[in-house]
Design a protein around this motif. Structure first.
Motif, PDB file in Angstrom:
ATOM      1  N   GLY A 196      25.312  31.401  10.386  1.00  0.00           N
ATOM      2  CA  GLY A 196      24.376  31.218   9.533  1.00  0.00           C
ATOM      3  C   GLY A 196      24.315  31.576   8.359  1.00  0.00           C
ATOM      4  N   ASP A 197      24.080  33.349   8.393  1.00  0.00           N
ATOM      5  CA  ASP A 197      24.055  34.132   7.483  1.00  0.00           C
ATOM      6  C   ASP A 197      25.281  34.222   6.240  1.00  0.00           C
ATOM      7  N   ILE A 198      26.399  34.158   7.623  1.00  0.00           N
ATOM      8  CA  ILE A 198      27.361  34.147   6.787  1.00  0.00           C
ATOM      9  C   ILE A 198      27.458  32.668   5.901  1.00  0.00           C
TER      10      ILE A 198
ATOM     11  N   GLU B 201      15.404  27.880   7.845  1.00  0.00           N
ATOM     12  CA  GLU B 201      16.093  26.690   7.235  1.00  0.00           C
ATOM     13  C   GLU B 201      16.815  26.983   5.239  1.00  0.00           C
ATOM     14  N   ARG B 202      17.575  26.976   4.754  1.00  0.00           N
ATOM     15  CA  ARG B 202      18.231  27.165   3.373  1.00  0.00           C
ATOM     16  C   ARG B 202      18.556  25.791   2.718  1.00  0.00           C
ATOM     17  N   PRO B 203      17.920  24.937   1.546  1.00  0.00           N
ATOM     18  CA  PRO B 203      18.726  24.281   1.702  1.00  0.00           C
ATOM     19  C   PRO B 203      20.086  24.453   0.405  1.00  0.00           C
TER      20      PRO B 203
ATOM     21  N   THR C 182      25.212  31.068   4.762  1.00  0.00           N
ATOM     22  CA  THR C 182      24.095  30.806   3.869  1.00  0.00           C
ATOM     23  C   THR C 182      24.134  31.579   2.478  1.00  0.00           C
ATOM     24  N   ASP C 183      25.532  32.181   2.319  1.00  0.00           N
ATOM     25  CA  ASP C 183      25.138  33.026   0.838  1.00  0.00           C
ATOM     26  C   ASP C 183      26.496  32.611   0.188  1.00  0.00           C
ATOM     27  N   LEU C 184      27.629  31.645   0.900  1.00  0.00           N
ATOM     28  CA  LEU C 184      28.463  31.246   0.822  1.00  0.00           C
ATOM     29  C   LEU C 184      27.286  29.604  -0.063  1.00  0.00           C
TER      30      LEU C 184
HETATM   31 MN    MN Z   1      22.554  37.309   4.841  1.00  0.00          MN
END
Ligand code: MN
Ligand code: IPM
Length: 383
Positions: free
Chosen positions: A274-276, A113-115, A278-280
């Motif tokens: 999702g990894d990419i 989860e990345r708010p 969430t950096d954005l």
């Molecule tokens: Mn990452």
């Protein structure tokens, strides 16, 4: 007092120990203030330092040791820095970061989860002032997909080398992460209704809903899992007629995250995509210094979930005491809220910590402060 919940604290590498120190100060204060039923143990592994002494990043029985805990609080893993020291003890990423993936897989932490919410005081990178309304929750599938680590290298080092990297998507994996996304969308709509700030999302049939789930794929090129996700998404969506649905291809999603991020609510994406994303998303909501994250196993209380900020070990600034602990503190607040499923006192403490960190950011976000300074300022608010 009930049996205390146990937290495994892992400072890790680079700025990890610096930001974790501030998190532990907050936990100490909150435990004292509210008699919280928690205790923690500090682990010197996984880390480069442990590898230097023992020839492995963590002991062989690490996972069975950690299984005794209710949560894992992790600083960061990776290059320990400082980067201008060419002699520093350095391991390949595949070795130093392996524990992260081992813990996610081993404890079936299938939700990441990345708010991403642009809070007052956080740096606004987008010039468009509608960026102030950015408030999304990116949910990354965290157990399979591109991260299963299957494949190999054939004829290694020769002209005819072949590298294969398998992607594995299961219907069960898709179902559970998509359903989790819809559940979160509902909870977010409920919270907004309570706070009197409803949002409004169009459905395909021209109606309006108070929340939305956007599923991200690359089904125009990666059709097998893309089509399966699309089918599962449509199926699950039938159980949530109150939630608007939306699909984006990953490349278009990146574009729209920059162009109109305020239009997203809950976003569900595969492990790598999702990894990419969430950096954005972190940058859209103030940068890595303020971006929390967690790896959850929502259905097995016997397996610890893991709480670590989105950022890495930041070797470029490690050891200088200038890393921003805000992301770590928000992440710690989320951990307390999560443990609050077992004791409401902890959920309350999590909300208190979140509010203190947010208030500190609102008041001082624009000023340059070192790690200690930010930690102390949050502590003073909690007193
Ligand atoms: Mn990452
Ligand atoms: C993250 C990190 C990790 C990931 C790396 C360090 C393996 O980038 O948590 O986002 O890709 O999951």
């Amino acid at each position: 007092m009930p049996q205390p919940l146990r937290i495994a604290v892992m400072p890790g590498d680079g700025i990890g120990p610096e930001v974790v120190t501030e998190a532990v100060h907050c936990l100490e204060l909150l435990r004292e203030k509210h008699q919280l039923p928690i205790e923690w143990t500090r682990f010197p592994w996984p880390s480069h330092a442990w590898h230097e002494r023992h020839g492995e990043v963590m002991p062989e029985d690490a996972l069975s040791q950690l299984a005794q805990y209710d949560a894992i609080l992790l600083g960061a893993l990776g290059d320990p820095g400082p980067m201008d020291d060419p002699e520093r003890y350095l391991l390949p990423d595949s070795v130093s970061l392996a524990p992260l993936l081992d813990m996610r897989k081993g404890f079936d932490q299938w939700v990441c989860e990345r708010p991403a919410r642009l809070l007052p005081g956080a740096r606004q990178y987008l010039a468009d002032d509608r960026a102030r309304d950015i408030d999304m929750l990116v949910i990354r599938e965290n157990s399979e997909g591109e991260y299963v680590g299957q494949g190999g290298r054939l004829r290694q080092g020769t002209e005819h080398e072949v590298a294969t990297q398998m992607e594995v998507f299961t219907r069960r994996g898709a179902e559970r992460i998509i359903r989790y996304g819809f559940e979160q969308a509902r909870l977010r709509a409920d919270a907004r209704r309570r706070d009197g700030n409803k949002r409004d999302f169009p459905t395909l049939s021209g109606e309006r809903c108070e929340s939305q789930v956007c599923v991200v794929t690359k089904r125009n090129a990666l059709r097998y899992w893309g089509d399966m996700y699309t089918e599962v998404f449509e199926q699950v969506a039938r159980d949530y007629p109150d939630v608007a649905t939306h699909h984006e291809l990953i490349d278009a999603a990146c574009m729209k995250f920059v162009q109109a991020p305020w239009a997203f609510d809950v976003v569900v994406a595969s492990n790598l995509q999702g990894d990419i994303l969430t950096d954005l998303a972190a940058v859209l909501s103030g940068g890595m210094g303020v971006a929390p994250s967690c790896n959850l196993n929502p259905d097995n209380p016997d397996m610890p979930s893991m709480f670590e900020p989105t950022h890495g070990s930041a070797p470029d600034i490690a050891g200088q005491g200038i890393a921003d602990p805000t992301a770590m503190l928000f992440t710690t607040a989320r951990m307390l809220e999560w443990l609050g499923r077992q004791d409401p006192l902890l959920a309350e403490a999590g909300r208190e910590l979140y509010a203190a960190v947010a208030a500190d950011l609102a008041q001082n976000g624009g000023t340059r402060r070192d790690t200690r300074n930010i930690g102390d300022s949050v502590l003073n608010r909690l007193k």
